[in-house]
Design a protein around this motif. Structure first.
Motif, PDB file in Angstrom:
ATOM      1  N   GLY A   1      21.051  28.805  -9.472  1.00  0.00           N
ATOM      2  CA  GLY A   1      21.644  27.880  -8.512  1.00  0.00           C
ATOM      3  C   GLY A   1      21.806  26.484  -9.082  1.00  0.00           C
TER       4      GLY A   1
ATOM      5  N   ASP B   1      16.445  32.280  -3.106  1.00  0.00           N
ATOM      6  CA  ASP B   1      17.440  31.317  -3.583  1.00  0.00           C
ATOM      7  C   ASP B   1      18.757  31.444  -2.813  1.00  0.00           C
ATOM      8  OD1 ASP B   1      15.637  30.291  -5.305  1.00  0.00           O
ATOM      9  OD2 ASP B   1      16.652  30.888  -7.153  1.00  0.00           O
TER      10      ASP B   1
ATOM     11  N   GLU C   1      15.142  22.976  -4.607  1.00  0.00           N
ATOM     12  CA  GLU C   1      15.824  23.972  -3.790  1.00  0.00           C
ATOM     13  C   GLU C   1      15.642  25.416  -4.266  1.00  0.00           C
ATOM     14  OE1 GLU C   1      17.401  23.348  -0.949  1.00  0.00           O
ATOM     15  OE2 GLU C   1      17.049  21.194  -1.099  1.00  0.00           O
ATOM     16  N   PHE C   2      15.554  25.630  -5.573  1.00  0.00           N
ATOM     17  CA  PHE C   2      15.644  26.994  -6.106  1.00  0.00           C
ATOM     18  C   PHE C   2      14.409  27.380  -6.908  1.00  0.00           C
ATOM     19  CE2 PHE C   2      20.062  25.293  -6.005  1.00  0.00           C
ATOM     20  CZ  PHE C   2      20.570  26.130  -5.026  1.00  0.00           C
ATOM     21  N   ARG C   3      14.096  28.652  -6.870  1.00  0.00           N
ATOM     22  CA  ARG C   3      13.009  29.189  -7.690  1.00  0.00           C
ATOM     23  C   ARG C   3      13.475  29.503  -9.105  1.00  0.00           C
ATOM     24  NH1 ARG C   3       9.885  33.626  -3.804  1.00  0.00           N
ATOM     25  NH2 ARG C   3       9.335  32.153  -2.122  1.00  0.00           N
TER      26      ARG C   3
ATOM     27  N   LEU D   1      22.603  34.813  -6.195  1.00  0.00           N
ATOM     28  CA  LEU D   1      21.476  33.944  -6.535  1.00  0.00           C
ATOM     29  C   LEU D   1      20.143  34.591  -6.173  1.00  0.00           C
ATOM     30  CD1 LEU D   1      22.852  30.433  -5.515  1.00  0.00           C
ATOM     31  CD2 LEU D   1      22.828  31.506  -7.777  1.00  0.00           C
ATOM     32  N   ASP D   2      20.136  35.404  -5.113  1.00  0.00           N
ATOM     33  CA  ASP D   2      18.912  36.113  -4.742  1.00  0.00           C
ATOM     34  C   ASP D   2      18.458  37.076  -5.828  1.00  0.00           C
ATOM     35  OD1 ASP D   2      17.644  35.314  -2.415  1.00  0.00           O
ATOM     36  OD2 ASP D   2      19.050  36.376  -1.113  1.00  0.00           O
TER      37      ASP D   2
ATOM     38  N   GLY E   1      16.331  34.834  -8.082  1.00  0.00           N
ATOM     39  CA  GLY E   1      15.086  34.391  -7.475  1.00  0.00           C
ATOM     40  C   GLY E   1      15.101  34.675  -5.996  1.00  0.00           C
TER      41      GLY E   1
ATOM     42  N   ALA F   1      17.777  20.835  -8.046  1.00  0.00           N
ATOM     43  CA  ALA F   1      17.568  22.247  -8.372  1.00  0.00           C
ATOM     44  C   ALA F   1      16.089  22.615  -8.302  1.00  0.00           C
ATOM     45  CB  ALA F   1      18.131  22.543  -9.763  1.00  0.00           C
TER      46      ALA F   1
ATOM     47  N   ALA G   1      18.342  29.325   0.158  1.00  0.00           N
ATOM     48  CA  ALA G   1      18.452  27.912  -0.223  1.00  0.00           C
ATOM     49  C   ALA G   1      19.919  27.517  -0.373  1.00  0.00           C
ATOM     50  CB  ALA G   1      17.691  27.656  -1.523  1.00  0.00           C
ATOM     51  N   TRP G   2      20.708  28.396  -0.981  1.00  0.00           N
ATOM     52  CA  TRP G   2      22.142  28.118  -1.130  1.00  0.00           C
ATOM     53  C   TRP G   2      22.822  28.051   0.239  1.00  0.00           C
ATOM     54  CZ3 TRP G   2      24.898  26.547  -5.206  1.00  0.00           C
ATOM     55  CH2 TRP G   2      26.290  26.544  -5.094  1.00  0.00           C
TER      56      TRP G   2
END
Length: 533
Positions: free
Chosen positions: A185, A117, A179-181, A110-111, A114, A176, A120-121
């Motif tokens: 995710g 991220d 939490e995520f860019r 996920l990184d 973004g 979503a 965040a996960w």
């Protein structure tokens, strides 16, 4: 005369029968279809060299279920098998979001979409580490789950209190966004929410998507080695070794009620089968209260509430025998047992909106299964036994596509819908259609004909939305398997905690039946102790 009659040899019925047999009860199970299993069956109907799972295929809830674990089905020959990766969601540009068995690997992937991220996960994983065990115990405990709830409440306080509760009640789109860019995710969460009938804007869809994702990371999406039917076969063998019996081709048409108590059942052949202690029904709530039990035995409030019962989405499924592996543009997808195919979060929202308005989606979201990737015994080396399903409206008003599909699924309609699904796969795996050796189509009416619990192709025994869960399942009551008829227990996915192959509704019904007779057992023992010597 058996102590208990179980209606339906699906996984919940078989779990219930096994638990009753463990307690020393004599049990007979009656199944309408020619073979047991309900929605847990496999065959070679697509190609003689390929094993295909007819309905359900991957079982994260079974892997997590303490009910299934307690049955020790490995002693009956059941072996679980895993794909190298749990789930993949390829994108049109060749990138791929991946859910892995190792949380660090999921976060690292996920990184790449973004920066940040992955952290965040990892934050979502930490919430699971604190709450997950108690959530699982609560799900598989008869309602209300007092001890797991108390532990869960303490865990919630330690992980952010109301902020954590709010997070899990969010629609998955909003979760979503917070939490995520990047989109990856959120796609993992949203696709898992749509395994049920929870669209990206539904309250609680974020929590459900999180639950399924965390189960996947910790338990995988395993499959029974050799086919889904091996899980059923293990349950049947276990039951028969304990003296239970399963009768197939034996549909039940009536629960016999006398003086407000279920005393047996009647088969379609007119045979009466008495039950000394209990009748357990692994059938949908509408079938139990609308057909098997006469209205004169039910309170008017139950019948009124039942009219508000909501089914989950219909399902259209295609099975394939492929002469080679799927040619995914994103290589990571080849290693995942489950693949989600949708054009981003907006594509999922548009798809769900079509269903909500009664239209067949022109660009359906697909849940795609690669069974040989998960279990090498399913087809010859280098090939793939695959399937995909998509959801549809229970009542179709029209077609958002150009084929003018009506939902009758007669003639060329089912072929046109299967072609539409193959076109979606082609966008992510060019050349897929050239690899097809055989194809089988299961329309919603076909599914229902093969398993009456799959009403219109509904997989979960009723909607998974918040308004029909916990004390609202199947209707507003106490969330327990007891029914208005004494000695009759609802043991299907229409009861708490709902759909999924985990055995909890069957186990809850069996335990309720056993509890009902516990005072009698204690009284007998007390009398024996009080007898003069």
């Amino acid at each position: 005369m058996p102590d208990a009659v179980v209606i339906g040899a699906g996984p919940n019925g078989l779990v219930a029968a096994n638990l009753l047999a463990d307690a020393g009860w004599s049990v007979e199970v009656f199944e309408a279809q020619p073979e047991p299993g309900g929605a847990v069956r496999s065959d070679r109907g697509v190609h003689p060299d390929y094993v295909s799972d007819v309905f359900s295929a991957f079982y994260p809830l079974a892997a997590a279920s303490p009910v299934i674990a307690s049955l020790c089905l490995d002693r009956e020959g059941l072996v679980w098998s895993h794909a190298p990766r749990v789930l993949a969601h390829p994108l049109a540009d060749g990138r791929c979001a991946v859910l892995d068995r190792v949380p660090h690997d999921t976060a690292a992937g996920l990184d790449e979409f973004g920066p940040g991220d992955g952290d965040a996960w990892t934050g979502l994983c930490k919430i699971w580490d604190r709450l997950g065990p108690d959530i699982v115990r609560g799900l598989f405990t008869p309602f209300p789950p007092l001890v797991p709830a108390a532990r869960l409440l303490d865990g919630v306080r330690r992980t952010g209190g109301l902020a954590t509760v709010r997070r899990l009640l969010l629609p998955v789109r909003r979760l979503a966004e917070e939490e995520f860019r990047a989109e990856a995710g959120g796609l993992l969460l949203a696709g898992n929410a749509l395994h049920a009938d929870l669209p990206p804007e539904a309250a609680g869809s974020g929590g459900y998507g999180w639950l399924m994702s965390m189960l996947g990371q910790h338990h995988g999406f395993p499959v029974p080695a050799g086919g889904a039917g091996e899980l059923t076969a293990a349950l049947v063998r276990r039951l028969e070794r304990r003296g239970g019996a399963v009768h197939c081709d034996a549909p039940i048409t009536e629960v016999v009620v006398r003086a407000g108590r279920a005393v047996g059942v009647r088969t379609a052949a007119g045979e009466g089968v008495p039950a000394r202690r209990a009748v357990l029904a692994d059938v949908s709530a509408p079938a139990l209260y609308g057909s098997l039990v006469g209205e004169e035995h039910l309170p008017g409030s139950a019948l009124r509430d039942l009219r508000r019962f909501q089914w989950d989405f219909a399902t259209f499924k295609v099975d394939w025998a492929l002469d080679s592996r799927v040619p995914w543009t994103a290589p990571q997808a080849a290693t995942a047992g489950t693949v989600h195919l949708a054009d981003g979060m907006d594509g999922l929202t548009a798809y769900a909106a079509r269903i909500a308005t009664g239209l067949v989606p022109e660009n359906p979201f697909l849940i795609f299964g690669q069974m040989t990737a998960a279990d090498a015994t399913r087809s010859p080396a280098g090939t793939e036994s695959a399937w995909a399903y998509t959801h549809l409206p229970q009542k179709i008003k029209g077609d958002a596509g150009e084929q003018g599909l009506t939902g009758r699924w007669e003639g060329s309609e089912s072929e046109a819908m299967a072609d539409r699904m193959e076109e979606v796969v082609e966008r992510y795996a060019p050349g897929f259609r050239a690899r097809v050796l055989g194809r089988r189509i299961l329309t919603p009416p076909t599914m229902e004909a093969m398993d009456a619990n799959l009403r219109g192709g509904a997989l979960n025994g009723g909607t998974a939305a918040l308004h029909q869960q916990l004390v609202f399942r199947p209707v507003p009551s106490n969330g327990r398997p007891e029914t208005p008829v004494k000695g009759l227990f609802l043991a299907s996915a229409s009861a708490h905690p709902g759909g999924g192959v985990h055995g909890a509704p069957g186990a809850n019904a069996a335990r309720a039946a056993l509890r009902r007779h516990l005072p009698t057992v204690l009284t007998v023992r007390r009398r024996r102790l009080q007898r003069p010597t």
